[in-house]
Design a protein around this motif. Structure first.
Motif, PDB file in Angstrom:
ATOM      1  N   GLY A 261       0.775  -1.237   0.000  1.00 55.78           N
ATOM      2  CA  GLY A 261       0.000   0.000   0.000  1.00 55.78           C
ATOM      3  C   GLY A 261       0.801   1.278   0.000  1.00 55.78           C
ATOM      4  N   SER A 262       2.122   1.179  -0.010  1.00 54.02           N
ATOM      5  CA  SER A 262       2.961   2.381   0.100  1.00 54.02           C
ATOM      6  C   SER A 262       3.685   2.732  -1.196  1.00 54.02           C
ATOM      7  CB  SER A 262       3.989   2.190   1.224  1.00 54.02           C
ATOM      8  OG  SER A 262       4.730   0.992   1.034  1.00 54.02           O
ATOM      9  N   GLY A 263       3.099   2.328  -2.320  1.00 53.03           N
ATOM     10  CA  GLY A 263       3.672   2.719  -3.602  1.00 53.03           C
ATOM     11  C   GLY A 263       4.956   1.994  -3.928  1.00 53.03           C
ATOM     12  N   LEU A 264       5.915   2.725  -4.480  1.00 48.61           N
ATOM     13  CA  LEU A 264       7.150   2.121  -4.973  1.00 48.61           C
ATOM     14  C   LEU A 264       8.023   1.533  -3.873  1.00 48.61           C
ATOM     15  CD1 LEU A 264       8.166   4.761  -7.689  1.00 48.61           C
ATOM     16  CD2 LEU A 264       6.885   2.630  -7.981  1.00 48.61           C
ATOM     17  N   THR A 265       7.781   1.936  -2.616  1.00 49.51           N
ATOM     18  CA  THR A 265       8.606   1.431  -1.519  1.00 49.51           C
ATOM     19  C   THR A 265       8.053   0.141  -0.916  1.00 49.51           C
ATOM     20  OG1 THR A 265       7.422   2.766   0.127  1.00 49.51           O
ATOM     21  CG2 THR A 265       9.344   3.773  -0.939  1.00 49.51           C
ATOM     22  N   SER A 266       6.915  -0.331  -1.400  1.00 46.62           N
ATOM     23  CA  SER A 266       6.292  -1.518  -0.819  1.00 46.62           C
ATOM     24  C   SER A 266       7.029  -2.786  -1.235  1.00 46.62           C
ATOM     25  CB  SER A 266       4.828  -1.613  -1.249  1.00 46.62           C
ATOM     26  OG  SER A 266       4.720  -1.985  -2.608  1.00 46.62           O
ATOM     27  N   ILE A 267       6.834  -3.848  -0.459  1.00 52.08           N
ATOM     28  CA  ILE A 267       7.440  -5.144  -0.761  1.00 52.08           C
ATOM     29  C   ILE A 267       6.920  -5.674  -2.092  1.00 52.08           C
ATOM     30  CG2 ILE A 267       7.534  -7.573  -0.033  1.00 52.08           C
ATOM     31  CD1 ILE A 267       7.506  -6.539   2.874  1.00 52.08           C
ATOM     32  N   LEU A 268       5.618  -5.561  -2.324  1.00 53.69           N
ATOM     33  CA  LEU A 268       5.018  -6.074  -3.550  1.00 53.69           C
ATOM     34  C   LEU A 268       5.580  -5.361  -4.774  1.00 53.69           C
ATOM     35  CD1 LEU A 268       2.877  -8.047  -4.630  1.00 53.69           C
ATOM     36  CD2 LEU A 268       1.195  -6.199  -4.431  1.00 53.69           C
ATOM     37  N   SER A 269       5.719  -4.056  -4.695  1.00 58.11           N
ATOM     38  CA  SER A 269       6.292  -3.298  -5.807  1.00 58.11           C
ATOM     39  C   SER A 269       7.752  -3.682  -6.022  1.00 58.11           C
ATOM     40  CB  SER A 269       6.178  -1.794  -5.542  1.00 58.11           C
ATOM     41  OG  SER A 269       6.736  -1.044  -6.601  1.00 58.11           O
ATOM     42  N   GLY A 270       8.473  -3.914  -4.922  1.00 62.34           N
ATOM     43  CA  GLY A 270       9.872  -4.307  -5.040  1.00 62.34           C
ATOM     44  C   GLY A 270      10.040  -5.613  -5.798  1.00 62.34           C
TER      45      GLY A 270
ATOM     46  N   GLY B 263      10.562  -6.411 -13.177  1.00 66.02           N
ATOM     47  CA  GLY B 263      10.141  -5.538 -14.271  1.00 66.02           C
ATOM     48  C   GLY B 263       8.864  -5.989 -14.944  1.00 66.02           C
ATOM     49  N   LEU B 264       7.937  -6.557 -14.168  1.00 65.45           N
ATOM     50  CA  LEU B 264       6.723  -7.132 -14.748  1.00 65.45           C
ATOM     51  C   LEU B 264       5.557  -6.142 -14.822  1.00 65.45           C
ATOM     52  CD1 LEU B 264       6.793 -10.610 -12.972  1.00 65.45           C
ATOM     53  CD2 LEU B 264       7.347 -10.112 -15.363  1.00 65.45           C
ATOM     54  N   ALA B 265       5.637  -5.054 -14.090  1.00 64.65           N
ATOM     55  CA  ALA B 265       4.553  -4.070 -14.098  1.00 64.65           C
ATOM     56  C   ALA B 265       5.104  -2.719 -13.693  1.00 64.65           C
ATOM     57  CB  ALA B 265       3.437  -4.490 -13.145  1.00 64.65           C
ATOM     58  N   TYR B 266       4.522  -1.682 -14.264  1.00 62.57           N
ATOM     59  CA  TYR B 266       4.934  -0.331 -13.880  1.00 62.57           C
ATOM     60  C   TYR B 266       4.351   0.027 -12.521  1.00 62.57           C
ATOM     61  CZ  TYR B 266       5.518   4.718 -13.902  1.00 62.57           C
ATOM     62  OH  TYR B 266       5.853   6.002 -13.564  1.00 62.57           O
TER      63      TYR B 266
END
Length: 434
Positions: free
Chosen positions: A285-294, A301-304
Motif C-alpha cells: 500500500g505504500s507505492g514504490l517502496t512496498s514489498i510487492l512493488s519491489g 520488471g513485470l509491471a509499472y
C-alpha cells in the motif's frame, strides 16, 4: 476518485486534537461538529445510509435517487436551483457509494448568505420532486457510463472480482447499476427509496466551519426537522468467507493483461484492523517502496504499477492486489504476486521496514486535516461507521504499538492463499493462469 477520498481516512490522521462536538437532533439525526476559525466558510455533509446496499435488486436506484436531488423541488426547477446557489457563491453536490449516499453544501458563513443558502439546501434535500424528464436524462448518462465501462479492461476486471468475492451480498453489484436494471427504474421507485431511507433517523450530519455550536445546532435542526423521522436502515449482512479458490479469465482485446487477486477482507471494527492496515501499507500500500512493488516492479520488471489495499466498509470488504502486465508475462506476474503474499504471511517483517512503515503513516498524519473539506470527511466516516470520537487522537498510538508478530498473525488468520480469487482480463494465452 470519490471512493479514494473516503479511503484516505484510513491512511492518515492528525497530531493536533480536533474538538469534535456531537449530539442528536430531536428527530433522531446524529450530528458531529468541529468549529474552525480563520475562513468565513461552513461545510455541511449529509450522510444517509441509503446507498446501493439498500436498493434490493433495482441496481442503480440509490445512485439515481441521489443524482436527482437538486434537479427539482416542489417550488423550483433545476435552472432556478442552480442560479440560486450560484448567486450566493454556494456549492451543492451529491454522490452515492456502496454504503452511503452523500449530499453536501459549502457556503460562506456570513449570516445573510448562510441563511439563504441553507434555506435552498434544506428545500432541495427535504422537498425533492422527481420529474420524468430529469430521470430520462440521468438514465441516458448512466447508460453511456455503463457502455464505457464495458470497453475498459480495468472496469471489467473490477466488476468480475466483486461478483466473485461478494457473491449474493449487495456489495457484489456496481453502484451505477446495469443496463437492464436502469431501464426499469421509475419515478415511483425513486420516491419510494427516498421516503424510506432519506429520513432523520437514517442520517449523519457533519458540520465544519466558522459558526458557533448554537448556530450549528440550529442548522442541524432545520435540516432534520424538514425530513420524515423514519427508521434507521438495517445493517448489511456480513460477507461470507470464500469456500474455494476461483480462477476467472475474461478474454478482451487489450494490449496488457489486467490482474486482480484477493479475497474477503474485514470491516472497520475488526479487532485486527490496525495490524492489517499497517501490514498492508508495508506489503503493497505504500507505492514504490512496498514489498510487492519491489518484487514485481523493481526486481522482475513485470509491471509499472502494482499495489494492494483493504476496502473497509459497513460490512467486511475485500483485500485486493492489482496490477497490469504484458500479456506474455501475466502467468509469471500472478505467480510472483501470490508467492510474495505467502512469503509476507509466513516470514517476519524486517525491523527497518516495520519502522519505516510506521514513520510513513504517522508522518503524514497532520496533513489530512489542513482544510475544512478533509475534516468533514473524517467526521462523516466517524459518524457513519460508529467509530469512537477519539479515533483520530488514538490512531498513531495504536500504530506505534504494533509488532511484526501482530501483523503476521493478523494476515495469517485472514488471508488463505489457497482460496484466492484471481481475475485476469486480456488476450488469452496458452495455459494462462496454470
Amino acid at each position: 476518485m470519490k471512493f479514494l477520498v473516503l479511503f484516505l481516512l484510513l491512511v492518515s490522521s492528525v497530531h493536533a486534537k480536533l474538538n469534535i462536538q456531537h449530539w442528536m437532533t430531536p428527530e433522531g439525526a446524529k450530528v458531529l461538529f468541529v468549529q474552525t476559525k480563520g475562513l468565513p466558510i461552513l461545510d455541511i455533509s449529509l450522510n444517509f445510509d441509503a446507498a446501493s446496499g439498500k436498493e434490493g435488486e433495482k441496481y442503480g436506484l440509490a445512485s439515481l435517487t441521489n443524482s436527482l436531488l437538486g434537479s427539482a423541488t416542489q417550488y423550483r426547477n433545476e435552472e432556478q436551483i442552480i442560479n440560486a446557489f450560484e448567486s450566493l457563491g454556494a456549492q451543492f453536490s451529491g454522490y452515492s457509494l456502496k454504503d452511503m449516499s452523500i449530499v453536501s453544501l459549502r457556503t460562506l458563513s456570513r449570516e445573510s448568505i448562510l441563511r439563504k443558502s441553507l434555506n435552498i439546501f434544506t428545500e432541495v434535500v427535504t422537498q425533492p420532486s422527481f420529474k420524468q424528464k430529469y430521470l430520462t436524462r440521468a438514465k441516458r448518462q448512466i447508460l453511456q457510463s455503463i457502455r464505457a465501462a464495458q470497453q475498459s479492461p480495468s472496469s471489467i476486471a473490477s466488476i468480475a472480482f466483486n461478483k466473485a468475492v461478494f457473491g449474493e451480498h449487495p456489495y457484489a453489484h456496481e453502484a451505477i447499476g446495469t443496463q437492464d436494471t436502469i431501464g426499469n427504474i421509475t419515478t415511483k421507485d425513486l420516491k419510494h427509496h427516498y421516503q424510506q431511507f432519506f429520513v432523520a433517523k437514517n442520517l449523519i450530519i457533519a458540520l465544519v466551519g466558522d459558526v458557533s455550536k448554537v448556530k450549528a445546532k440550529q442548522i442541524a435542526r432545520q435540516i432534520s426537522h424538514g425530513l420524515n423521522i423514519g427508521q434507521k436502515a438495517k445493517a448489511n449482512p456480513v460477507v461470507k468467507p470464500l469456500n474455494d479458490a476461483q480462477d476467472i479469465h475474461i478474454d478482451f482485446p487489450s494490449k496488457q493483461t489486467h490482474l486482480l487477486i484477493g479475497q474477503t477482507g474485514v470491516n472497520r471494527s475488526h479487532p485486527d484492523f490496525y495490524p492489517l492496515y499497517l501490514g498492508n501499507h508495508i506489503f503493497g500500500g505504500s507505492g514504490l517502496t512496498s514489498i510487492l512493488s519491489g518484487e514485481i516492479r523493481e526486481k522482475k520488471g513485470l509491471a509499472y504499477s502494482v499495489y494492494s489495499h483493504f476496502s473497509q466498509m459497513q460490512s467486511n470488504g475485500s483485500f485486493t492486489m492489482k496490477l497490469q502486465t504484458k500479456i506474455a508475462q501475466a502467468n509469471k506476474a500472478r505467480k510472483i504476486a501470490v508467492q510474495t503474499l505467502n512469503n509476507f504471511i509466513n516470514n517476519n517483517i524486517d525491523k527497518q521496514k516495520l519502522q519505516d512503515g510506521k514513520d510513513n503513516i504517522i508522518g503524514g498524519f497532520a496533513l489530512q486535516t489542513a482544510s475544512n473539506a478533509n475534516i468533514l470527511t473524517y467526521l462523516s466516516i466517524i459518524g457513519f461507521y460508529n467509530l469512537p470520537l477519539d479515533y483520530l487522537d488514538t490512531f498513531t498510538d495504536k500504530i506505534k504499538d504494533i509488532s511484526t508478530q501482530d501483523i503476521q498473525n493478523a494476515f495469517a488468520q485472514l488471508i488463505n492463499t489457497d482460496k484466492l480469487v484471481i481475475v485476469s482480463v486480456g488476450q488469452k494465452i496458452k495455459n494462462n493462469g496454470k
